[in-house]
Write an enzyme that holds these catalytic residues in place. Sequence first.
Site, PDB file in Angstrom:
ATOM      1  N   ASP A   1      -8.297   9.811   0.621  1.00 15.28           N
ATOM      2  CA  ASP A   1      -7.851   8.434   0.849  1.00 15.28           C
ATOM      3  C   ASP A   1      -8.192   8.024   2.280  1.00 15.28           C
ATOM      4  O   ASP A   1      -7.705   8.646   3.233  1.00 15.28           O
ATOM      5  CB  ASP A   1      -6.331   8.394   0.640  1.00 15.28           C
ATOM      6  CG  ASP A   1      -5.823   7.050   0.212  1.00 15.28           C
ATOM      7  OD1 ASP A   1      -6.640   6.143  -0.017  1.00 15.28           O
ATOM      8  OD2 ASP A   1      -4.582   6.921   0.094  1.00 15.28           O
TER       9      ASP A   1
ATOM     10  N   LYS B   1     -11.219   6.886  -1.495  1.00 18.58           N
ATOM     11  CA  LYS B   1     -10.527   5.696  -2.020  1.00 18.58           C
ATOM     12  C   LYS B   1     -10.296   4.727  -0.874  1.00 18.58           C
ATOM     13  O   LYS B   1      -9.940   5.133   0.235  1.00 18.58           O
ATOM     14  CB  LYS B   1      -9.192   6.095  -2.656  1.00 18.58           C
ATOM     15  CG  LYS B   1      -8.406   4.883  -3.158  1.00 18.58           C
ATOM     16  CD  LYS B   1      -7.216   5.276  -3.996  1.00 18.58           C
ATOM     17  CE  LYS B   1      -5.991   5.667  -3.220  1.00 18.58           C
ATOM     18  NZ  LYS B   1      -5.491   4.637  -2.261  1.00 18.58           N
TER      19      LYS B   1
ATOM     20  N   ASP C   1      -2.963   8.758   1.565  1.00 15.76           N
ATOM     21  CA  ASP C   1      -2.403   8.551   2.907  1.00 15.76           C
ATOM     22  C   ASP C   1      -0.883   8.398   2.806  1.00 15.76           C
ATOM     23  O   ASP C   1      -0.191   8.285   3.817  1.00 15.76           O
ATOM     24  CB  ASP C   1      -3.053   7.364   3.623  1.00 15.76           C
ATOM     25  CG  ASP C   1      -2.819   6.047   2.919  1.00 15.76           C
ATOM     26  OD1 ASP C   1      -2.266   6.048   1.792  1.00 15.76           O
ATOM     27  OD2 ASP C   1      -3.187   5.000   3.491  1.00 15.76           O
TER      28      ASP C   1
ATOM     29  N   GLU D   1      -1.840  -0.637  -8.188  1.00 10.29           N
ATOM     30  CA  GLU D   1      -0.500  -0.233  -7.742  1.00 10.29           C
ATOM     31  C   GLU D   1       0.425  -1.445  -7.683  1.00 10.29           C
ATOM     32  O   GLU D   1       0.060  -2.502  -7.138  1.00 10.29           O
ATOM     33  CB  GLU D   1      -0.585   0.426  -6.346  1.00 10.29           C
ATOM     34  CG  GLU D   1       0.802   0.794  -5.805  1.00 10.29           C
ATOM     35  CD  GLU D   1       0.775   1.656  -4.552  1.00 10.29           C
ATOM     36  OE1 GLU D   1      -0.319   2.023  -4.094  1.00 10.29           O
ATOM     37  OE2 GLU D   1       1.874   1.957  -4.054  1.00 10.29           O
TER      38      GLU D   1
END
Length: 276
Positions: free
Chosen positions: A84, A114, A45, A189
């Site tokens: 995503d 995800k 995204d 992340e």
Amino acid sequence: MGRTTIRDLERKYRDDEPLTMLTAYDAPIGKLVDEGGVDMILVGDSAGHNHMGYEDTIPVTMDEQLSNTASVVRGTEDAMIVGDMPFGSYGASVEESVENASRFLQEAGADAVKLETAPAGETTIEIVDRLTELGIPVQGHLGLTPQRMNELGGAVIQGREGPDSAFADELVDTAERLEEAGIFSLVLEGVTEAVAKRITEAVDVPTIGIGAGRYVDGQVLVITDVLGLGGEGYSLSKQYADLDSVIREAVESYVADVESGTFPTSENAYEPIDAE
Ligand code: KIV
């Protein structure tokens, strides 16, 4: 040969081979990324700011993500395609989350989805559990989760309190619970290297880092950062090309050619059939 499967990823993971993932948002770049040999392509995204001109990921819709994902699927043959799930497409209810995740597989042809998860994020852990039970492969995403940027107060690196902090414990616990819920891999992340290492050691699924340092099982980067396309990249990333310059020079040359009459020439013009 067919696309990379979860079993292929698991084999590499067991053999200690690093896993590779890059994002792509359309067919031509997806094709080149695929031909470059990555294991997985994430139709992130991050298309919001890198592809569709939004400020961030929040405005990205299901329809946009499905369209981007279907384009990447059409352009590729080998990599596993991970779609995503955008902000607001999961979480309101398990039913709606299942419906939206199913659309990625049924309509866009993705191999997996995800979902971002907050530390101790009960709601998404329950959704991941349901999705995997129904046969929808799920990649988890923990740490600096951009869909929660407003809640986090910006792009704040997670885990700076240290690897033995209560917050790190909570991230490890969440990772373990996502593993129990059936994720096949976990994106970490914007997490300090020490915390990413702790999570990687705690779970028995591959961790894929972005800004998470060296001690993870694979890496993911955003394709526009890798290609130098669309301005400044991030320090966590590595730029391997300078497409901004290449494209700018190509466009300037085109404009100069047209303005000076150098393009088109007779070679670019059509003649009647009998003159060919
Ligand atoms: O949307 C995206 O590109 C991502 C990666 C940064 C992991 O979620």
